[in-house]
Every structure is written in C-alpha cells, then in structure tokens.
Write a protein that holds these residues in place. Structure first.
Motif, mmCIF file in Angstrom:
data_model
loop_
_atom_site.group_PDB
_atom_site.id
_atom_site.type_symbol
_atom_site.label_atom_id
_atom_site.label_comp_id
_atom_site.label_asym_id
_atom_site.label_seq_id
_atom_site.Cartn_x
_atom_site.Cartn_y
_atom_site.Cartn_z
ATOM 1 N N ARG A 58 -1.039 -31.749 -35.345
ATOM 2 C CA ARG A 58 -0.887 -30.408 -35.915
ATOM 3 C C ARG A 58 0.601 -30.122 -36.120
ATOM 4 O O ARG A 58 1.428 -30.492 -35.311
ATOM 5 C CB ARG A 58 -1.501 -29.389 -34.974
ATOM 6 N N ARG A 59 0.878 -29.445 -37.211
ATOM 7 C CA ARG A 59 2.239 -28.971 -37.505
ATOM 8 C C ARG A 59 2.512 -27.748 -36.632
ATOM 9 O O ARG A 59 1.643 -26.889 -36.461
ATOM 10 C CB ARG A 59 2.318 -28.594 -38.989
ATOM 11 N N ILE A 60 3.725 -27.657 -36.114
ATOM 12 C CA ILE A 60 4.152 -26.491 -35.343
ATOM 13 C C ILE A 60 5.114 -25.706 -36.227
ATOM 14 O O ILE A 60 6.098 -26.259 -36.714
ATOM 15 C CB ILE A 60 4.864 -26.912 -34.042
ATOM 16 N N THR A 61 4.814 -24.417 -36.425
ATOM 17 C CA THR A 61 5.647 -23.599 -37.315
ATOM 18 C C THR A 61 6.094 -22.316 -36.625
ATOM 19 O O THR A 61 5.446 -21.836 -35.692
ATOM 20 C CB THR A 61 4.887 -23.223 -38.605
ATOM 21 N N GLU A 62 7.190 -21.767 -37.122
ATOM 22 C CA GLU A 62 7.621 -20.425 -36.726
ATOM 23 C C GLU A 62 6.784 -19.417 -37.497
ATOM 24 O O GLU A 62 6.096 -19.778 -38.466
ATOM 25 C CB GLU A 62 9.091 -20.212 -37.096
ATOM 26 N N ASN A 63 6.878 -18.160 -37.124
ATOM 27 C CA ASN A 63 6.166 -17.105 -37.870
ATOM 28 C C ASN A 63 6.591 -17.073 -39.327
ATOM 29 O O ASN A 63 5.804 -16.720 -40.203
ATOM 30 C CB ASN A 63 6.397 -15.736 -37.226
ATOM 31 N N SER A 64 7.824 -17.468 -39.602
ATOM 32 C CA SER A 64 8.338 -17.476 -40.975
ATOM 33 C C SER A 64 7.746 -18.615 -41.809
ATOM 34 O O SER A 64 7.887 -18.640 -43.020
ATOM 35 C CB SER A 64 9.856 -17.605 -40.963
#
Length: 177
Positions: A58-64
């Motif tokens: 899974r990709r980990i992303t910031e809220n942005s």
C-alpha cells in the motif's frame, strides 16, 4: 517500508547495506497507478527470502496526497493456504485464492500446493465475472476434473477464493452411507 525513491527504510529482515527496490514490479505498479488502495501481486520471486511470494502493499500518503513511501508484506503461497492444514483433503479436493486478473495466489489440490497459474479467460474467471459469489458444476481449468465449485469474493480485496469437490468424490460419499 520503502521511501518514495525505493530505498528500504524499515524491515524485519537482517540485510547488510543499502537496499533499493525501485525496479521491483510491485514498486513500479504503485508508481504507475498512483492509488493508495491495497495492491495484491501475483506470486513473484523474492530476492530477500527466496522462492515465490505474494506482495500485499500500500502507498502511504499525507493528507495532501503527497507520497511518503510504501509498505509491503510478503507471504508465501503456502502461508495463504495454511487455513486448510487441518482439513481432510481428498486427492481431488481443491481450494484456490485467485486475484481478479486471473492468476492464482495459492492453490491446493489434495496435498499439492502451487501458485502462479494463469486462469485468464478460463471457466473459473467467467463464472467469477458472472457472479462474484456463487456455485457451479464444471471442469477444473487446470486438470479437467469435474467439480462442484463455490467461490466468494473477499470484500475490499481484489481476490476471490474458490473451493471444489469432484463430482465423483461427492457421489461416493453418499453411496457409502
């Protein structure tokens, strides 16, 4: 865990030196699709542990939406089927975990475990598309045994599980009662 450049930044394995996985198919798939959804790979060779392994990543992303990195869990096909170890399998009994693309993640027929079989366009995939959760009688795509199959799609995962009992074994059971 892997950073956006593909550098391994955390692992449970004891590895010497810097490791970069940016050329690995799982990493490349994440770069192409841009999704934060869980990805399940077909069985792939593992440079770290040897043998074929399925990747759940899974990709980990910031809220942005900015990518922070990726998390990847590798499982052997046998691990995916360990729930069947206590079952009394007949030689023609079958259970398979299959990604929706049509490649087996793990397949057990009798005591034989395998993975990576290509079932695209075969009866099992036609039946899965027709009804994600259902039953049917038909020949197995790989060995031709006519079986009663039941299949169920896993909620929120691009996987379904199918189990089959040969018609012959099914009727032998009732004839011996």
């Amino acid at each position: 865990a892997v950073n956006p450049a593909g550098d391994l930044v955390a692992t449970t394995l004891k590895l010497a030196g810097r490791t970069n996985v940016s050329r690995h198919p799982v990493f490349q798939d994440h770069l192409r699709n841009g999704s934060a959804a869980l990805e399940i790979s077909r069985p792939l060779p593992s440079a770290f542990i040897g043998g074929q392994h399925v990747h759940a990543s899974r990709r980990i992303t910031e809220n942005s939406g900015r990518t922070l990195g990726f998390v990847d869990l590798q499982m052997s096909p046998r691990q995916l089927l360990n729930f069947t170890e206590q079952a009394n399998f007949k030689p023609t009994d079958l259970v398979s975990g299959i990604i929706l693309e049509g490649i087996t993640l793990g397949r057990r027929e009798g005591e034989r475990v395998s993975s990576g079989e290509d079932l695209r366009g075969r009866l099992v995939m036609q039946m899965q598309r027709r009804s994600p959760n259902g039953t049917y009688l038909g020949p197995s795509s790989l060995d031709g045994h006519v079986r009663y199959f039941s299949h169920r799609r896993l909620k929120d995962f691009p996987i379904f599980v199918t189990a089959g009992v040969s018609r012959r074994t099914f009727f032998e059971h009732f004839a011996n009662k």
